[in-house]
Design an enzyme around this catalytic site. Structure first.
Site, PDB file in Angstrom:
ATOM      1  N   GLU A 186       0.939  -1.241   0.063  1.00  0.00           N
ATOM      2  CA  GLU A 186      -0.083  -0.080  -0.104  1.00  0.00           C
ATOM      3  C   GLU A 186       0.862   1.495   0.099  1.00  0.00           C
ATOM      4  O   GLU A 186       1.575   1.529   0.932  1.00  0.00           O
ATOM      5  CB  GLU A 186      -1.093  -0.034   1.264  1.00  0.00           C
ATOM      6  CG  GLU A 186      -1.870   1.281   1.136  1.00  0.00           C
ATOM      7  CD  GLU A 186      -2.861   1.121   2.260  1.00  0.00           C
ATOM      8  OE1 GLU A 186      -3.600   2.271   2.836  1.00  0.00           O
ATOM      9  OE2 GLU A 186      -3.111   0.078   3.023  1.00  0.00           O
ATOM     10  N   LYS A 210      -7.587  -0.581  11.656  1.00  0.00           N
ATOM     11  CA  LYS A 210      -6.932  -1.047  10.405  1.00  0.00           C
ATOM     12  C   LYS A 210      -5.577  -0.331  10.295  1.00  0.00           C
ATOM     13  O   LYS A 210      -4.575  -0.561   9.904  1.00  0.00           O
ATOM     14  CB  LYS A 210      -7.854  -0.936   9.416  1.00  0.00           C
ATOM     15  CG  LYS A 210      -7.484  -1.531   8.134  1.00  0.00           C
ATOM     16  CD  LYS A 210      -6.728  -0.400   7.091  1.00  0.00           C
ATOM     17  CE  LYS A 210      -6.422  -0.925   5.790  1.00  0.00           C
ATOM     18  NZ  LYS A 210      -5.473  -0.193   5.067  1.00  0.00           N
ATOM     19  N   ASP A 219       4.052 -14.496  11.901  1.00  0.00           N
ATOM     20  CA  ASP A 219       2.692 -14.847  11.228  1.00  0.00           C
ATOM     21  C   ASP A 219       1.569 -13.472  11.427  1.00  0.00           C
ATOM     22  O   ASP A 219       1.086 -13.422  12.485  1.00  0.00           O
ATOM     23  CB  ASP A 219       2.353 -16.276  12.162  1.00  0.00           C
ATOM     24  CG  ASP A 219       0.895 -16.484  11.784  1.00  0.00           C
ATOM     25  OD1 ASP A 219       0.285 -15.983  10.974  1.00  0.00           O
ATOM     26  OD2 ASP A 219       0.279 -17.258  12.711  1.00  0.00           O
ATOM     27  N   HIS A 270      -1.999  10.478   0.448  1.00  0.00           N
ATOM     28  CA  HIS A 270      -2.007   8.718  -0.016  1.00  0.00           C
ATOM     29  C   HIS A 270      -2.280   8.832  -1.388  1.00  0.00           C
ATOM     30  O   HIS A 270      -1.574   8.052  -1.923  1.00  0.00           O
ATOM     31  CB  HIS A 270      -3.332   8.403   0.844  1.00  0.00           C
ATOM     32  CG  HIS A 270      -3.714   6.954   0.506  1.00  0.00           C
ATOM     33  ND1 HIS A 270      -2.868   5.975   0.873  1.00  0.00           N
ATOM     34  CD2 HIS A 270      -4.735   6.650  -0.604  1.00  0.00           C
ATOM     35  CE1 HIS A 270      -3.549   4.780   0.290  1.00  0.00           C
ATOM     36  NE2 HIS A 270      -4.593   5.018  -0.388  1.00  0.00           N
TER      37      HIS A 270
END
Length: 404
Positions: free
Chosen positions: A83, A268, A284, A381
Site C-alpha cells: 500500500e 486497521k 505470522d 495518500h
C-alpha cells in the site's frame, strides 16, 4: 548491533542504488545481503519446501521506516507492504514523536497459551479440582514434551481451568489453559505440541475425553505497551495550530472509543504499520491480526487498540495489544529476507521486536489521525497511490503531512 541513526533527511530523494548503499553502510551489510534485497530472500527451491503446490515466488516492496527512536535506541525498520504511503506516513509520525525523545515501550514475557478442551466430563466441578490438584505433575509432563525449550530457559509456567455453559450435544465442557514461556520463538508449534502431550492426562483426571488441543491467538499474556508524546509544535501545519490539531486528534480518538465502526478503521490504520514489520521479519501476520482484533473486543465491545489524549503541552498516545512474534524458528529460519530484516533492525530478542512493531503501529495511527484532523486522508495518500500506478505524484508526504 551496528550504530544506527534512523534520522535520514532526504532519504526518499536518493536514487534507489544510493539508498541501498546508505543502508549497506549503516547496517554493516555485505554484497550477499544486497543480493537478498534483489530477490526478496526467497528462491524457488526454498518456496517449494515451504508450501504445497508451489509454482513461484510472490514479491512485495521492502522499504525502511525512518526516524524511530525506541527506549533511547534508534532503529531502521524494514517494512514489507504493497500500500502506498504507509512507510512515509509512519516515518513522518516517528519524526514527530522523536521531537519529544521518542517512543517508550515495554513488552510482557513471551507467554503463549495452550487450550485443551475436555468434553463428556460427568462432574465439571470435581474434574476441575482434580486437575488443579495435579498441576505440578501436569507442568512437568508439559515440559517433558519440549526439552529444548526448557534448556533455553522457557517452558510451562502455570495452568488454569474454567467451566463453560451447557453446549448442545456435549453438555458442559472444561477448558484448560496452560501458559508457556516461549523465549524468542513465536511459539505456535511448541504450544501445540504441549497441548497434545497433556491432553490424555487431563482427560483421565476429569473423567472425560479430549476435544480440541491447540494454542489460542488471543495472546493476552504477551502484550506490548507503547507511549508516544508529541509536542504541539510539531503538529502545527495546514488546518490549524498545534494545540488545535492535538485537540482534534484526541476527539478522533474518542470517536473510535465510542463507535465500533470507527474503531475498526482506527485499528486497521494501526495494523498497516504492524503487519508491514511482521511480514518483513517472517512472522505470522494472520496470528497477530487475530489476536489484535480479539483483544480489541475482549470487553464485549470492540474498542481501539490505541488512544490519544492531550496532557499539558503535548498530545500523548498509548497503545496496548498482543504481540506474538519471534526471532527464531519457523519462517524466520528458512527465509533469508526475514533474517536480513532482523539484522537491519538490530533486535536481540522477541520482546525487543514486539516493542518495535508496537511503536510502528502507533506511529501509523498518529499519521492517520493527523491527516484526518487536517487536510484529509486522501491528499498525501493519493499522491503516492498515483505514483505507484504510473500517473505521477505531487508533493511527497514524508516532507509534509504524510498519511497512511
Amino acid at each position: 548491533m551496528p550504530t544506527q541513526d534512523s534520522r535520514l533527511p532526504g532519504f526518499y530523494r536518493l536514487p534507489l542504488a544510493a539508498r541501498r548503499d546508505e543502508l549497506r553502510q549503516r547496517a554493516d551489510l555485505v554484497s550477499d545481503d544486497l543480493g537478498t534485497l534483489d530477490d526478496g530472500g526467497m528462491d524457488l527451491a526454498t518456496a517449494d519446501r515451504m508450501v504445497e503446490n508451489a509454482v513461484g515466488v510472490y514479491g512485495l516492496p521492502l522499504g525502511l521506516g525512518l526516524n524511530f527512536r525506541i527506549n533511547g535506541v534508534d532503529r531502521l525498520v524494514p517494512m514489507a507492504i504493497e500500500e502506498p504511503s504507509v512507510i512515509a506516513a509512519a516515518s513522518n509520525a516517528a519524526r514527530m514523536v522523536r521531537a519529544a525523545g521518542g517512543f517508550r515501550a515495554e513488552a510482557d514475557l513471551p507467554i503463549m497459551t495452550a487450550q485443551v478442551e475436555l468434553v463428556g466430563v460427568p462432574d465439571t466441578a470435581a474434574g476441575r479440582r482434580c486437575i488443579e490438584a495435579d498441576a505440578e505433575r501436569i507442568l512437568a509432563l508439559a515440559n517433558g514434551a519440549v526439552p529444548r525449550l526448557v534448556s533455553r530457559g522457557g517452558g510451562a509456567r502455570a495452568l488454569d481451568v474454567r467451566c463453560t455453559e451447557d453446549v448442545a450435544g456435549i453438555g458442559r465442557r472444561l477448558v484448560v489453559h496452560l501458559h508457556i514461556d516461549c523465549c524468542d520463538a513465536m511459539g505456535a508449534n511448541l504450544v501445540n505440541t504441549v497441548a497434545e502431550a497433556i491432553a490424555p492426562r487431563l482427560a483421565a483426571l476429569a473423567g472425560g475425553q479430549p476435544g480440541l488441543r491447540i494454542l489460542t491467538n488471543l495472546a493476552d499474556r504477551r502484550l506490548v505497551r507503547v507511549v508516544a508524546p508529541v509536542p504541539f509544535s510539531v503538529l502545527a501545519g495546514e488546518g490549524g495550530d498545534g494545540a488545535r490539531v492535538a485537540a482534534d486528534i484526541a476527539a478522533a480518538s474518542r470517536f473510535a472509543d465510542d463507535d465500533p465502526y470507527r474503531a475498526a478503521t482506527h485499528n486497521k490504520g494501526i495494523m498497516n504499520g504492524v503487519d508491514a514489520v511482521v511480514i518483513a521479519t517472517g512472522n505470522d501476520w494472520r496470528g497477530v491480526e487475530a489476536g489484535a482484533h480479539a483483544f480489541a473486543a475482549a470487553t464485549g465491545r470492540y474498542r481501539p487498540l490505541a488512544t490519544w489524549v492531550v496532557e499539558e503541552e503535548a498530545l500523548v498516545g498509548r497503545l496496548a495489544m498482543p504481540m506474538a512474534v519471534g526471532t527464531v524458528g519457523g519462517t524466520v529460519q528458512a527465509h533469508r529476507g526475514a533474517r536480513l530484516a532482523l539484522r537491519i533492525l538490530g533486535v536481540q530478542s522477541a520482546r525487543e521486536l514486539a516493542m518495535v512493531i508496537g511503536c510502528v503501529g502507533l506511529a501509523s495511527n498518529l499519521a492517520a489521525l493527523r491527516a484526518l484532523a487536517t487536510e484529509g486522508i486522501q491528499r498525501g495518500h493519493m499522491a503516492l497511490h498515483n505514483r505507484a500506478n504510473g500517473a505521477g505524484a505531487g508533493k511527497h508526504p514524508a516532507t509534509a503531512e504524510a498519511t497512511p
